[in-house]
Design a protein around this motif. Structure first.
Motif, mmCIF file in Angstrom:
data_model
loop_
_atom_site.group_PDB
_atom_site.id
_atom_site.type_symbol
_atom_site.label_atom_id
_atom_site.label_comp_id
_atom_site.label_asym_id
_atom_site.label_seq_id
_atom_site.Cartn_x
_atom_site.Cartn_y
_atom_site.Cartn_z
ATOM 1 N N UNK A 242 33.266 26.462 39.225
ATOM 2 C CA UNK A 242 34.494 26.730 39.983
ATOM 3 C C UNK A 242 34.144 26.970 41.450
ATOM 4 N N UNK A 243 35.128 26.801 42.318
ATOM 5 C CA UNK A 243 34.892 27.041 43.737
ATOM 6 C C UNK A 243 34.793 28.533 44.019
ATOM 7 N N UNK A 244 34.177 28.886 45.139
ATOM 8 C CA UNK A 244 34.040 30.297 45.504
ATOM 9 C C UNK A 244 35.387 30.965 45.682
ATOM 10 N N UNK A 245 36.424 30.169 46.009
ATOM 11 C CA UNK A 245 37.755 30.728 46.242
ATOM 12 C C UNK A 245 38.566 30.903 44.969
ATOM 13 N N UNK A 246 38.086 30.342 43.862
ATOM 14 C CA UNK A 246 38.814 30.451 42.600
ATOM 15 C C UNK A 246 38.904 31.920 42.189
ATOM 16 N N UNK A 247 40.059 32.382 41.729
ATOM 17 C CA UNK A 247 40.171 33.777 41.273
ATOM 18 C C UNK A 247 39.150 34.164 40.215
ATOM 19 N N UNK A 248 38.696 33.202 39.389
ATOM 20 C CA UNK A 248 37.706 33.562 38.366
ATOM 21 C C UNK A 248 36.370 33.919 38.996
ATOM 22 N N UNK A 249 36.155 33.516 40.254
ATOM 23 C CA UNK A 249 34.941 33.861 40.984
ATOM 24 C C UNK A 249 35.151 35.091 41.848
ATOM 25 N N UNK A 250 36.295 35.167 42.498
ATOM 26 C CA UNK A 250 36.531 36.219 43.487
ATOM 27 C C UNK A 250 36.957 37.542 42.874
ATOM 28 N N UNK A 251 37.552 37.523 41.687
ATOM 29 C CA UNK A 251 38.154 38.724 41.116
ATOM 30 C C UNK A 251 37.450 39.139 39.829
ATOM 31 N N UNK A 252 37.574 40.420 39.531
ATOM 32 C CA UNK A 252 36.987 40.963 38.305
ATOM 33 C C UNK A 252 37.911 40.657 37.136
ATOM 34 N N UNK A 253 37.461 39.821 36.220
ATOM 35 C CA UNK A 253 38.286 39.434 35.073
ATOM 36 C C UNK A 253 38.255 40.503 33.989
ATOM 37 N N UNK A 254 37.116 41.102 33.775
ATOM 38 C CA UNK A 254 36.923 42.145 32.758
ATOM 39 C C UNK A 254 37.180 41.593 31.363
ATOM 40 N N UNK A 255 36.606 40.436 31.096
ATOM 41 C CA UNK A 255 36.729 39.813 29.792
ATOM 42 C C UNK A 255 35.510 38.963 29.520
ATOM 43 N N UNK A 256 35.458 38.311 28.356
ATOM 44 C CA UNK A 256 34.264 37.536 27.965
ATOM 45 C C UNK A 256 34.220 36.173 28.641
ATOM 46 N N UNK A 257 34.260 36.183 29.963
ATOM 47 C CA UNK A 257 34.305 34.951 30.749
ATOM 48 C C UNK A 257 33.119 34.944 31.711
ATOM 49 N N UNK A 258 32.183 34.029 31.482
ATOM 50 C CA UNK A 258 31.027 33.886 32.344
ATOM 51 C C UNK A 258 31.244 32.701 33.276
ATOM 52 N N UNK A 259 31.197 32.951 34.584
ATOM 53 C CA UNK A 259 31.339 31.907 35.583
ATOM 54 C C UNK A 259 29.945 31.422 35.974
ATOM 55 N N UNK A 260 29.706 30.124 35.902
ATOM 56 C CA UNK A 260 28.394 29.556 36.233
ATOM 57 C C UNK A 260 28.545 28.646 37.440
ATOM 58 N N UNK A 261 27.821 28.984 38.511
ATOM 59 C CA UNK A 261 27.873 28.219 39.747
ATOM 60 C C UNK A 261 26.473 27.785 40.166
ATOM 61 N N UNK A 262 26.275 26.519 40.508
ATOM 62 C CA UNK A 262 24.971 26.073 41.006
ATOM 63 C C UNK A 262 24.793 26.419 42.477
#
Length: 494
Positions: A387-407
């Motif tokens: 995902x992009x750096x601006x995506x909410x899944x990157x910028x915000x704390x989700x507090x769930x079983x969601x791992x964001x992987x960025x190269x």
């Protein structure tokens, strides 16, 4: 409460869990009021019990009781005696560990084995570490340049502390706040989350059993908007110690500023977990998966933003997926469970809304993301790729079983991206290059940086964030200092 659930619990724990509970004030539990709140089992959605939604009148009684203990027996107690009582409380937590663990596993949905192996030892460790401090709190003689004058300082307790804890680590967070506050000589009114009150109420009983005077530890159950607001705005509360969301932390900070109360805040984190291609990839990926899905990702220091050097992305993703596929989702009290539910239906819905934004910003859901189970608030372990750096899944704390992987392609690119977010709680770095490890670690804007490990925690090591992750440290000498203030005494010898 079903018969099947009853069969998973110790008889004593089951009896306590299903009983309705009021606040714990001045050494005893009060009755449940008419505005009681249902406590739900997040694995089934069923009602476990009800706890009091403590009103302002009862909150005032709790604060008055704490004030009386501070001005009386606890406040005047000799340091060695205070030390002995805190050690006794640690003993009782240890002796009742099996019972206490079941409350947090039941209400929070956390796998029982995790609570037993992580939360309970950490809670005991907090009380043992800070039990050693009452006889070591000391001031200093000040060499002022004033003739015939003796000046010295004293470290003195603040008074009544309002301790507000979150639902993800109920007993452990209560210990993290209570142990240093009590060691410093303060008294405490504890407000646990309305979702997870049982272990805090039982801890208050154990404090009395240990010999702490009535009023030294009080517990007010209820919602933040009512009970919590009444507590933090009470004029006799000298200090607010809060762990929870950024939004609530900002509100409390503003309130404390208006009333000139001491405050410390441990808030959210969107923590960069960095893997360089020269690292031990198998070990790093195992840690990455474990810390992302531990307690369904409902952990402030979760390594939820995994930043991987591009050449290692495929290998890391495959290893993370293998770990995720091996997880067993189920009830927290079932010993086969290795990942439990989310805390509530509303929170599960919130996590799902984050996943809905991914496709529109160029990212992809690599695996997971679906509800599972016939009941309860379960969500599959999930990975979001690129995902992009601006995506909410990157910028915000989700507090769930969601791992964001960025190269990423270089350390020079990595550091500004890792620091671009508003949070600064923790970070992790994996590399076998010692120079690179030290260089990147010192550049990351985080209160704690782990190198070739992740999520280590000890009562002696300060923990707390930078930026929007709050201020004030838990653990270590710094964790004690925030419950003390310095008094300066001038004496004329002329």
């Amino acid at each position: 409460m079903t018969a099947a659930l009853e069969s998973l619990m110790l008889p004593k724990a089951h009896t306590f869990a299903v009983a309705e509970h009021g606040a714990f004030i001045d050494g005893a539990e009060t009755g449940v009021n008419e505005h009681a709140i249902d406590t739900l089992d997040p694995a089934t959605g069923q009602v476990i019990t009800r706890v009091a939604d403590t009103d302002a009148t009862a909150v005032d009684r709790a604060v008055q009781s704490a004030g009386k203990a501070f001005e009386g027996e606890w406040g005047s107690m000799l340091p060695a005696r205070r030390e002995a009582l805190l050690h006794r409380l640690a003993d009782l937590i240890e002796e009742n560990a099996a019972e206490l663990a079941q409350y947090d596993a039941l209400e929070g949905g956390k796998p029982l084995s995790y609570v037993e192996s992580v939360d309970l030892p950490l809670a005991v460790e907090q009380f043992r570490y800070y039990a050693g401090w009452p006889t070591k709190i000391q001031g200093a003689t000040v060499p002022v340049s004033t003739p015939d004058t003796h000046v010295y300082t004293r470290k003195v307790p603040l008074g009544v502390v309002a301790a507000i804890t979150p639902w993800n680590f109920p007993l452990c967070q209560a210990a993290i706040k209570l142990a240093p506050a009590l060691a410093a000589g303060n008294t405490v009114v504890l407000k646990p989350s309305e979702l997870t009150s049982l272990s805090s109420l039982r801890l208050a009983q154990l404090a009395i059993e240990a010999g702490l005077p009535a009023g030294t530890v009080n517990v007010v159950t209820g919602a933040g908007a009512g009970t919590g607001q009444a507590l933090v705005s009470h004029p006799q509360v000298a200090k607010i110690s809060f762990t929870g969301s950024e939004a609530t932390g900002r509100h409390l900070g503003a309130s404390a500023g208006r009333s000139l109360k001491h405050i410390s805040l441990e808030l959210g984190g969107k923590n960069p977990h960095v893997i360089f291609a020269d690292a031990d990839i198998a070990k790093a990926a195992a840690y990455a998966a474990t810390t992302a899905y531990f307690y369904s990702g409902q952990v402030c220091f979760s390594g939820s933003r995994l930043m991987v050097e591009r050449s290692a992305v495929d290998e890391v993703l495959a290893a993370v997926r293998e770990h995720a596929d091996a997880l067993v989702l189920g009830h927290g009290l079932d010993r086969a469970t290795t990942m439990g539910p989310l805390s509530s239906a509303a929170h599960r819905d919130k996590v799902e809304r984050y996943l809905e934004t991914v496709a529109g910003t160029g990212g992809t859901v690599a695996f997971g993301g679906n509800r599972t189970g016939e009941s309860g608030y379960f969500l599959e372990p999930t990975a979001v790729l690129n995902p992009s750096d601006a995506d909410p899944v990157v910028a915000e704390e989700i507090f769930g079983p969601v791992l964001v992987i960025q190269p990423f392609d270089s350390a020079e690119e990595l550091v500004p991206r890792a620091n671009s977010g508003k949070y600064g709680l923790t970070a992790g770095v994996w590399t076998n290059d010692v120079r690179k490890a030290h260089t990147v670690a010192r550049q990351l804007q985080a209160g704690t940086v782990w190198v070739n490990t992740y999520a280590d925690y000890n009562a002696a090591a300060p923990f707390g964030g930078f930026k929007a992750s709050g201020f004030g440290k838990d653990c270590g000498p710094e964790g004690l200092e925030k419950y003390l203030e310095t008094q300066t005494v001038w004496m004329s010898l002329a």
